[in-house]
Design a protein around this motif. Sequence first.
Motif, PDB file in Angstrom:
ATOM      1  N   UNK A  78      31.601  36.450  38.357  1.00 15.85           N
ATOM      2  CA  UNK A  78      30.497  36.843  39.226  1.00 15.85           C
ATOM      3  C   UNK A  78      30.876  36.711  40.688  1.00 15.85           C
ATOM      4  N   UNK A  79      30.709  37.807  41.488  1.00 17.90           N
ATOM      5  CA  UNK A  79      30.942  37.922  42.811  1.00 17.90           C
ATOM      6  C   UNK A  79      32.523  37.831  43.127  1.00 17.90           C
ATOM      7  N   UNK A  80      32.872  37.788  44.337  1.00 19.02           N
ATOM      8  CA  UNK A  80      34.292  37.928  44.648  1.00 19.02           C
ATOM      9  C   UNK A  80      35.034  36.753  44.152  1.00 19.02           C
ATOM     10  N   UNK A  81      34.523  35.543  44.440  1.00 19.48           N
ATOM     11  CA  UNK A  81      35.295  34.343  43.902  1.00 19.48           C
ATOM     12  C   UNK A  81      35.422  34.070  42.677  1.00 19.48           C
ATOM     13  N   UNK A  87      40.407  37.017  37.036  1.00 18.79           N
ATOM     14  CA  UNK A  87      41.646  37.755  36.911  1.00 18.79           C
ATOM     15  C   UNK A  87      42.719  37.048  37.336  1.00 18.79           C
ATOM     16  N   UNK A  88      42.779  35.860  37.832  1.00 16.61           N
ATOM     17  CA  UNK A  88      43.705  35.115  38.430  1.00 16.61           C
ATOM     18  C   UNK A  88      44.789  36.218  39.358  1.00 16.61           C
ATOM     19  N   UNK A  89      43.861  37.074  40.367  1.00 16.18           N
ATOM     20  CA  UNK A  89      44.635  37.769  41.387  1.00 16.18           C
ATOM     21  C   UNK A  89      43.842  37.715  42.497  1.00 16.18           C
ATOM     22  N   UNK A  90      44.595  37.811  43.572  1.00 20.80           N
ATOM     23  CA  UNK A  90      44.017  37.674  44.987  1.00 20.80           C
ATOM     24  C   UNK A  90      43.215  39.009  45.423  1.00 20.80           C
ATOM     25  N   UNK A  91      42.416  38.757  46.284  1.00 25.28           N
ATOM     26  CA  UNK A  91      41.609  39.832  47.000  1.00 25.28           C
ATOM     27  C   UNK A  91      41.916  39.771  48.197  1.00 25.28           C
ATOM     28  N   UNK A  92      41.958  41.013  49.042  1.00 23.99           N
ATOM     29  CA  UNK A  92      42.123  41.263  50.544  1.00 23.99           C
ATOM     30  C   UNK A  92      41.340  42.369  50.885  1.00 23.99           C
ATOM     31  N   UNK A  93      40.166  41.971  51.656  1.00 19.87           N
ATOM     32  CA  UNK A  93      39.142  43.115  51.852  1.00 19.87           C
ATOM     33  C   UNK A  93      38.986  43.061  53.309  1.00 19.87           C
ATOM     34  N   UNK A  94      39.035  44.088  53.944  1.00 14.58           N
ATOM     35  CA  UNK A  94      38.503  44.260  55.216  1.00 14.58           C
ATOM     36  C   UNK A  94      36.775  44.207  55.434  1.00 14.58           C
ATOM     37  N   UNK A  95      36.177  44.706  54.385  1.00 15.68           N
ATOM     38  CA  UNK A  95      35.075  44.803  54.393  1.00 15.68           C
ATOM     39  C   UNK A  95      34.287  44.175  52.953  1.00 15.68           C
ATOM     40  N   UNK A  96      34.034  42.894  53.013  1.00 15.92           N
ATOM     41  CA  UNK A  96      33.707  42.396  51.598  1.00 15.92           C
ATOM     42  C   UNK A  96      32.370  42.982  50.902  1.00 15.92           C
ATOM     43  N   UNK A  97      31.263  43.515  51.416  1.00 17.69           N
ATOM     44  CA  UNK A  97      30.316  43.781  51.100  1.00 17.69           C
ATOM     45  C   UNK A  97      30.510  45.245  50.396  1.00 17.69           C
ATOM     46  N   UNK A  98      31.803  45.949  50.624  1.00 19.29           N
ATOM     47  CA  UNK A  98      32.080  47.279  50.218  1.00 19.29           C
ATOM     48  C   UNK A  98      32.517  47.059  48.586  1.00 19.29           C
ATOM     49  N   UNK A 118      40.810  35.957  49.334  1.00 15.83           N
ATOM     50  CA  UNK A 118      40.788  34.870  48.529  1.00 15.83           C
ATOM     51  C   UNK A 118      42.098  34.986  47.523  1.00 15.83           C
ATOM     52  N   UNK A 119      42.491  33.637  47.216  1.00 12.88           N
ATOM     53  CA  UNK A 119      43.650  33.475  46.127  1.00 12.88           C
ATOM     54  C   UNK A 119      43.091  32.549  45.240  1.00 12.88           C
ATOM     55  N   UNK A 120      43.792  32.641  43.895  1.00 12.61           N
ATOM     56  CA  UNK A 120      43.190  31.508  42.833  1.00 12.61           C
ATOM     57  C   UNK A 120      44.101  30.605  42.984  1.00 12.61           C
ATOM     58  N   UNK A 121      43.359  29.339  42.640  1.00 12.32           N
ATOM     59  CA  UNK A 121      44.040  28.160  42.608  1.00 12.32           C
ATOM     60  C   UNK A 121      44.625  27.792  41.342  1.00 12.32           C
ATOM     61  N   UNK A 126      46.074  28.838  34.600  1.00 13.03           N
ATOM     62  CA  UNK A 126      44.845  29.347  34.751  1.00 13.03           C
ATOM     63  C   UNK A 126      44.156  28.914  35.810  1.00 13.03           C
ATOM     64  N   UNK A 127      43.249  29.855  36.417  1.00 15.01           N
ATOM     65  CA  UNK A 127      42.578  29.525  37.628  1.00 15.01           C
ATOM     66  C   UNK A 127      41.674  28.257  37.574  1.00 15.01           C
ATOM     67  N   UNK A 128      41.755  27.358  38.295  1.00 15.83           N
ATOM     68  CA  UNK A 128      40.921  26.064  38.322  1.00 15.83           C
ATOM     69  C   UNK A 128      39.907  26.153  39.535  1.00 15.83           C
ATOM     70  N   UNK A 129      40.225  27.051  40.487  1.00 10.30           N
ATOM     71  CA  UNK A 129      39.377  27.236  41.536  1.00 10.30           C
ATOM     72  C   UNK A 129      39.916  28.296  42.605  1.00 10.30           C
ATOM     73  N   UNK A 130      39.209  28.729  43.523  1.00 12.32           N
ATOM     74  CA  UNK A 130      39.660  29.710  44.565  1.00 12.32           C
ATOM     75  C   UNK A 130      39.569  29.275  46.083  1.00 12.32           C
ATOM     76  N   UNK A 131      40.534  29.734  46.938  1.00  8.20           N
ATOM     77  CA  UNK A 131      40.750  29.323  48.177  1.00  8.20           C
ATOM     78  C   UNK A 131      40.394  30.609  48.818  1.00  8.20           C
ATOM     79  N   UNK A 132      39.402  30.623  49.732  1.00  7.30           N
ATOM     80  CA  UNK A 132      39.222  31.932  50.285  1.00  7.30           C
ATOM     81  C   UNK A 132      39.083  31.672  52.040  1.00  7.30           C
TER      82      UNK A 132
END
Length: 757
Positions: A78-81, A87-98, A118-121, A126-132
């Motif tokens: 759910x959501x970006x986080x 997916x255990x993958x990072x996201x890098x967005x100039x405009x999050x709402x897009x 954001x990147x998975x911890x 397995x991802x146990x959290x997210x740092x963003x």
Amino acid sequence: MPASAASAARTILTRLHDVMASRSHAQAKLNTVVEVIGEGLDSEVCSVYLLREGMLELFATRGLAQEAVHVTRMAVGEGLVGTIAQNTEMLNLAEATAHPDFSYRPETGEEKFHSFAGVPIVRRERAVGVLCVQHAEPRRYEEVEIEALQTVAMVLSEVIANAGLVDEEEALLSPALTGPQRLPGLALVKGLAIGAAVFHQPRITIEHVMAEDRDAELSRVYLAFDKMREQIDRMASQAEFGVGGEHEEVLETYKMFAYDEGWSRRIIEAIDSGLTAEAAIERVQQRTRMRMRQIDDPLLADRMHDLEDLSNRLLRIVSGQMGTAATMGLKQDAILIARNLGPAELLEYDKRRLKGVVLEEGSLTAHVVIVARAMGIPVLGRVRSLRGAIREGDLLLLDADAGHVTARPQPAVVDAFEARFAKSKERQAAYAKLRDVEPFTRCGTRITVMMNAGLRDDMPGLALTGADGIGLFRTEFQFLVSATLPARERQTRLYRDVLDAAGDKPVVFRTVDIGGDKVLPYLRHNDGESEENPAMGWRALRVALERGGLLKVQARSLLEAAGGRTLNVMFPMVTEPWEFDAAREVFESQLAYLKTQKKLLPEAIRYGAMLEVPALAEQLDVLAPKLSFLSIGTNDLTQFLFAADRANPKLAERYDWLSPAILRFLKRVIQGVAGHSVDVTVCGEMGGRRLEALALLGIGIRRLSITPASVGPIKELVRKIDLDEIGKAMNGWLMAPPPSLRQALVDWAQQRGIDCD
């Protein structure tokens, strides 16, 4: 922002080390951590979300509303986080709402921030959290910032675990691990199995992420690099087939990765940032995995897999954990769990204990599947999130017939599965009683039922099943399980052992069938380019004729091994008669040479061809006078007739072997060699299925070569059939096809009490 990821991460990690050494409670430490990271990356917002009770909970933040801490929660996915965690993958967005997965949470006050990264911890894969991090300014974060963020996230995984902020059993593996779970997949080798889950490569748990002594960590990784490179050099120097061949080029490419300065530099930079040697290797490996998921080019993806393999090798060396489950030995009936597996690795396992294989990847034509089918081991592939859903030692029920595996089943499910398994074994026991019974039809016709093989270990199957011989010995198996091309002496020894084991029963050796779906890493195109359609490309006899030395060595090995006996040799994927002539000439020239060497020669040589390419059927009048036998390879023939890649899951069940198109074609082939002294055999899965075998007998096939497990069921079927009766029925159906020929055959068999399941 510092000039490099290493310097940025090092600054942050130095401060984090002091924070974690303090006596503050866990929440206070985490509150300080987000401030340290935010300041180090010059970020307006830094937040940590942790997986608790299956939900991602905002645990600490700099820049968002403090009232949202422990209030804002979202599901995985759910959501970006949630997307990052899933997916255990990072996201890098100039405009999050897009982003399509963006989910606005008003209580956080995040509406004024546009950019988001954001990147998975990650802990234990397995991802146990997210740092963003977030900024008001719309911009994509630079690569050095992302790499610094990923390095810090790796340290946070240890911090979080040590502080007890996530539950190891529940969060690190999967929320579903507390109860039964059925995981769907693709049936690669059908069958049933029950056993304990055993990981092919037990997880290497990195307990210490932050380095105490940078120089000591560098020394450890330098020594590990030296040892790994020695291993690769030794492997490359063990080439057993000539000089200057394609295998040397591929091994040199593998060596190039091992000596790649860019790869080693990234690991050293990660250590410079404050990580231990193990954590640094894992950090760079995570980056490689993320890149692999974004690669569509198969050749480039293969190269990234090579780098993944080398990373695993390096990590095991530096951690001192070199063994696989095979080297440690199986202690009980086991179902093997792996991301992927090579044929040589499978053969290392104790066949008495290994009951099945479940893979995260895998394809219908993977090398390991070919070997597993010969070994009679069921295989399920393409099971998503496998390592996150199964624990070492979990009881597994593998149903590769239905295409799923059940972990931690309820007792009632186990009882039902065991009853079904027992019934299957009862049938097998009944078939085993037919071992010494000759397969005569009700009308008195002797049907030849042979078995397929490809390994020395397959040969006991002759005595166990009572098969009439080996109708197809796949010589390429020896090539598939070798790191380099097998030397002539090794080939000769194998072929002689096979003939000795067969005794008076015939063995048909198919010359090496490689290429296409059986690519050897040490034998590729001269230009190194991948093929868009390898099944119809540079493979089988085409490879053997172009690489003259390959077929010459195999010819001499077979001729020497068959000294004093009859040699049956078959050429795969013959498309035109001249190819058969060229291959036969290689054998005849080697035979002439051996005569000059006073070697013991075969008493007779019977040459055959494998009909897999439809074009050959149009020239049987030319080829038949030269043949002693013709084997029909129904697997490839079917995909060529229907233009349907058999490795494509979407097409795997779409085209029926009992289609009038296939059966009419096969009948024409039989008629095409009529009047010639040519034995016609059907080799492949089609002949091993009872209903399909019934149809084949009805159109005139009298020789089958099938898997050992199918010999008993087909013998039992043969004894219930009147050939005249099924022949008339098949002629009628092929002249005027019913809506479903398969259903017509089922009805016909049921009316006569013939079980064709």
